[in-house]
Design an enzyme around this catalytic site. Structure first.
Site, PDB file in Angstrom:
ATOM      1  N   SER A 135      41.496  29.804  50.253  1.00  0.00           N
ATOM      2  CA  SER A 135      41.406  31.205  50.348  1.00  0.00           C
ATOM      3  C   SER A 135      41.315  31.606  51.838  1.00  0.00           C
ATOM      4  O   SER A 135      40.799  30.866  52.527  1.00  0.00           O
ATOM      5  CB  SER A 135      39.915  31.084  49.973  1.00  0.00           C
ATOM      6  OG  SER A 135      39.468  32.341  50.244  1.00  0.00           O
ATOM      7  N   LYS A 161      44.985  32.939  48.006  1.00  0.00           N
ATOM      8  CA  LYS A 161      44.193  33.734  47.884  1.00  0.00           C
ATOM      9  C   LYS A 161      43.786  34.622  49.172  1.00  0.00           C
ATOM     10  O   LYS A 161      43.792  33.949  50.458  1.00  0.00           O
ATOM     11  CB  LYS A 161      42.828  33.311  47.421  1.00  0.00           C
ATOM     12  CG  LYS A 161      41.488  34.299  47.582  1.00  0.00           C
ATOM     13  CD  LYS A 161      40.446  33.818  46.562  1.00  0.00           C
ATOM     14  CE  LYS A 161      39.208  33.966  47.092  1.00  0.00           C
ATOM     15  NZ  LYS A 161      37.967  33.172  46.430  1.00  0.00           N
ATOM     16  N   LYS A 163      41.845  37.532  51.610  1.00  0.00           N
ATOM     17  CA  LYS A 163      40.770  38.504  51.164  1.00  0.00           C
ATOM     18  C   LYS A 163      41.289  39.911  51.379  1.00  0.00           C
ATOM     19  O   LYS A 163      42.091  40.048  52.320  1.00  0.00           O
ATOM     20  CB  LYS A 163      39.420  38.229  52.191  1.00  0.00           C
ATOM     21  CG  LYS A 163      38.846  36.753  52.010  1.00  0.00           C
ATOM     22  CD  LYS A 163      38.183  36.831  50.897  1.00  0.00           C
ATOM     23  CE  LYS A 163      37.104  35.689  50.945  1.00  0.00           C
ATOM     24  NZ  LYS A 163      36.369  35.719  49.396  1.00  0.00           N
ATOM     25  N   ASP A 188      40.937  38.775  46.737  1.00  0.00           N
ATOM     26  CA  ASP A 188      39.486  38.710  46.582  1.00  0.00           C
ATOM     27  C   ASP A 188      38.749  39.786  47.579  1.00  0.00           C
ATOM     28  O   ASP A 188      38.961  39.806  48.764  1.00  0.00           O
ATOM     29  CB  ASP A 188      38.939  37.396  47.079  1.00  0.00           C
ATOM     30  CG  ASP A 188      37.298  37.314  46.627  1.00  0.00           C
ATOM     31  OD1 ASP A 188      36.631  38.212  46.092  1.00  0.00           O
ATOM     32  OD2 ASP A 188      36.630  36.323  46.856  1.00  0.00           O
ATOM     33  N   GLU A 213      39.885  39.319  42.240  1.00  0.00           N
ATOM     34  CA  GLU A 213      38.590  38.830  42.425  1.00  0.00           C
ATOM     35  C   GLU A 213      37.460  39.729  42.542  1.00  0.00           C
ATOM     36  O   GLU A 213      37.471  40.134  43.776  1.00  0.00           O
ATOM     37  CB  GLU A 213      38.530  37.707  42.952  1.00  0.00           C
ATOM     38  CG  GLU A 213      37.267  36.831  42.806  1.00  0.00           C
ATOM     39  CD  GLU A 213      37.070  35.312  43.690  1.00  0.00           C
ATOM     40  OE1 GLU A 213      38.508  34.964  44.230  1.00  0.00           O
ATOM     41  OE2 GLU A 213      36.029  34.790  43.899  1.00  0.00           O
ATOM     42  N   ASP A 238      33.115  36.835  40.162  1.00  0.00           N
ATOM     43  CA  ASP A 238      32.737  35.727  41.097  1.00  0.00           C
ATOM     44  C   ASP A 238      31.232  36.066  41.107  1.00  0.00           C
ATOM     45  O   ASP A 238      30.421  35.549  40.277  1.00  0.00           O
ATOM     46  CB  ASP A 238      33.239  35.803  42.547  1.00  0.00           C
ATOM     47  CG  ASP A 238      32.582  34.874  43.269  1.00  0.00           C
ATOM     48  OD1 ASP A 238      31.795  34.472  43.129  1.00  0.00           O
ATOM     49  OD2 ASP A 238      33.295  34.721  44.613  1.00  0.00           O
ATOM     50  N   LYS A 262      31.310  28.824  40.571  1.00  0.00           N
ATOM     51  CA  LYS A 262      30.695  27.942  41.531  1.00  0.00           C
ATOM     52  C   LYS A 262      29.455  27.312  41.110  1.00  0.00           C
ATOM     53  O   LYS A 262      28.518  28.269  40.549  1.00  0.00           O
ATOM     54  CB  LYS A 262      30.358  29.245  42.848  1.00  0.00           C
ATOM     55  CG  LYS A 262      31.612  29.775  43.360  1.00  0.00           C
ATOM     56  CD  LYS A 262      31.360  30.364  44.533  1.00  0.00           C
ATOM     57  CE  LYS A 262      32.641  31.417  44.831  1.00  0.00           C
ATOM     58  NZ  LYS A 262      32.278  32.511  45.927  1.00  0.00           N
ATOM     59  N   GLY A 290      34.663  28.357  45.883  1.00  0.00           N
ATOM     60  CA  GLY A 290      33.970  27.516  47.030  1.00  0.00           C
ATOM     61  C   GLY A 290      33.059  28.551  47.878  1.00  0.00           C
ATOM     62  O   GLY A 290      33.159  29.742  47.934  1.00  0.00           O
TER      63      GLY A 290
HETATM   64  O1  OSB Z   1      33.996  35.149  47.455  1.00  0.00           O
HETATM   65  O2  OSB Z   1      34.934  33.080  47.003  1.00  0.00           O
HETATM   66  C1  OSB Z   1      34.302  33.817  47.718  1.00  0.00           C
HETATM   67  C2  OSB Z   1      33.566  31.980  51.099  1.00  0.00           C
HETATM   68  C3  OSB Z   1      32.159  32.230  51.319  1.00  0.00           C
HETATM   69  C4  OSB Z   1      31.676  33.145  50.413  1.00  0.00           C
HETATM   70  C5  OSB Z   1      32.499  33.760  49.343  1.00  0.00           C
HETATM   71  C6  OSB Z   1      33.723  33.528  49.031  1.00  0.00           C
HETATM   72  C7  OSB Z   1      34.485  32.568  49.844  1.00  0.00           C
HETATM   73  C8  OSB Z   1      35.421  32.008  49.744  1.00  0.00           C
HETATM   74  C9  OSB Z   1      36.122  30.830  50.546  1.00  0.00           C
HETATM   75  O3  OSB Z   1      36.817  32.876  49.551  1.00  0.00           O
HETATM   76  C10 OSB Z   1      36.029  29.564  49.784  1.00  0.00           C
HETATM   77  C11 OSB Z   1      36.097  28.518  50.253  1.00  0.00           C
HETATM   78  O4  OSB Z   1      37.023  28.057  50.908  1.00  0.00           O
HETATM   79  O5  OSB Z   1      35.343  27.481  50.197  1.00  0.00           O
HETATM   80 MG    MG Z   2      34.934  35.521  45.644  1.00  0.00          MG
END
Ligand code: OSB
Ligand code: MG
Length: 370
Positions: A135, A161, A163, A188, A213, A238, A262, A290
């Site tokens: 991510s 992924k 953002k 995402d 996402e 999510d 998660k 994560g």
């Molecule tokens: O939305 O998946 C998410 C990190 C912090 C809070 C929400 C998210 C995320 C990530 C990173 O996308 C996932 C990771 O590398 O741990």
């Molecule tokens: Mg997410």
């Protein structure tokens, strides 16, 4: 099993690089680490809350409060046959899934260690390795984003992924797709959009994304169903899925075609297994998200992904992407083929480096059964 002692620590761990989403920019990881002991053995769990309620409503302070005043006293009244009994025992306490998860997952680790078995096996997982995706946070420029994507593709990650947020969506996605025509790619939004933005997601249909996402509100599954009907790309939820009932309702409504599990968000491992089984029965793919966890929470996610329904690469990346020094030894590593080996030792399966935990601890409290 009678848990005799619970310790809650508040830790601060610097991130190697700031991580930016539509809701926040994180430069240091603030989190709670739980230790639960019975019969001379200790298990560990990491809470996924942040200091601020920007991802979901819980915070480190609410997790601490609910643990100290409700969950830990309740745990001390129980004699557990199996960690599966905890989620129903916690059901009188509404919400607070992150607090429940941290404690429940620590008890699963304790149970696995008492059995001398890896957590994956106790959860019912058999895969020796799992597929790793990555991510990538919002970047200062499209050039910086492309450089990051190139680095992670070269490192072997099986899925990228990125953002997005309003105004930073079509262009960066098209740029990454243009430069990497074949990379498995997804976006995402962390709830940054409204149903009125449907045209954006119809435009993103052109980019051959694996999924989008959590485009809409964190507590909504109705508008997500309306969006899913109007776009070709699969919606993945999510934030909106915090229990197996949430998952069932979302699938019944057509709010998504993929679910991000998660364990720290849904109340722990038992809830994760229930969502996994539900989705598997309905041929809905799941993957493990994560929360920038330390190695302790990260390894918990690795073990869960040994289950057969985790057919898509997760957001579990290498420790070195996040931290100079992770709390576990060896750190979590990703092979050049983009895989992570599921540890074979008891419980989480890697040693915790206590000197590093002590250095990162800002506060701790201990609770004992009377
Ligand atoms: O939305 O998946 C998410 C990190 C912090 C809070 C929400 C998210 C995320 C990530 C990173 O996308 C996932 C990771 O590398 O741990
Ligand atoms: Mg997410």
């Amino acid at each position: 099993m009678r848990v005799e002692r619970v310790e809650v620590r508040r830790l601060t761990l610097p991130l190697r690089h700031p991580f930016e989403t539509s809701f926040a920019r994180t430069t240091e990881k603030y989190f709670l680490l739980l230790s639960v002991s019975a019969e001379g053995v200790t298990g560990y769990g990491e809470a996924v809350a942040d200091d601020e309620p920007y991802y979901l409503p819980e915070t480190n302070a609410t997790v601490f409060h609910v643990l100290r005043d409700f969950l830990v006293p309740l745990l001390f009244t129980l004699d557990l046959d199996h960690p599966r009994a905890l989620l129903p025992a916690f059901s009188r306490i509404r919400g607070h899934e992150m607090a429940k998860a941290a404690l429940e997952m620590a008890v699963w680790d304790l149970h696995a260690r008492l059995m001398g078995a890896p957590l994956a096996r106790v959860l019912g997982g058999a895969k020796p390795t799992i597929e790793s995706g990555v991510s990538i946070g919002l970047q200062p420029s499209t050039a910086a984003l492309l450089e990051n994507v190139a680095r992670e593709v070269a490192a072997g990650y099986r899925r990228i992924k990125i953002k997005i947020k309003p105004g930073v969506d079509r262009a960066p996605t098209a740029a990454v797709r243009g430069r990497f025509p074949h990379v498995p790619l997804m976006v995402d939004a962390n709830s940054a959009y409204a149903l009125a933005d449907v045209a954006l997601f119809q435009d993103l249909d052109r980019e051959r994304l694996m999924m989008v996402e959590q485009p809409l509100a964190w507590d909504d599954i109705v508008d997500h169903a309306a969006l899913q009907r109007q776009i070709k790309t699969a919606v993945c939820l999510d934030e909106s899925i915090r229990s197996v009932d949430d998952a069932r309702r979302a699938l019944d409504l057509g709010s998504c075609r993929i679910i991000n599990i998660k364990p720290g968000r849904v109340g722990g491992f038992a809830a994760s297994l229930a969502i996994h089984d539900l989705c598997r029965a309905r041929a809905v793919p799941v993957w493990c998200g994560g929360m920038l966890e330390s190695g302790i929470g990260r390894l918990a996610n690795v073990h869960l992904q040994a289950l057969p329904g985790f057919t898509l690469p997760g957001d579990t990346a290498a420790s070195a992407r996040y931290f100079e020094e992770d709390l576990v030894d060896p750190p979590v590593t990703v092979s050049p083929e983009g895989t992570i080996t599921v540890p074979a030792g008891p419980g989480l399966g890697h040693e915790i480096v206590w000197a590093r935990v002590e250095k990162a601890t800002r506060y701790k409290e201990e609770f004992r059964r009377n």
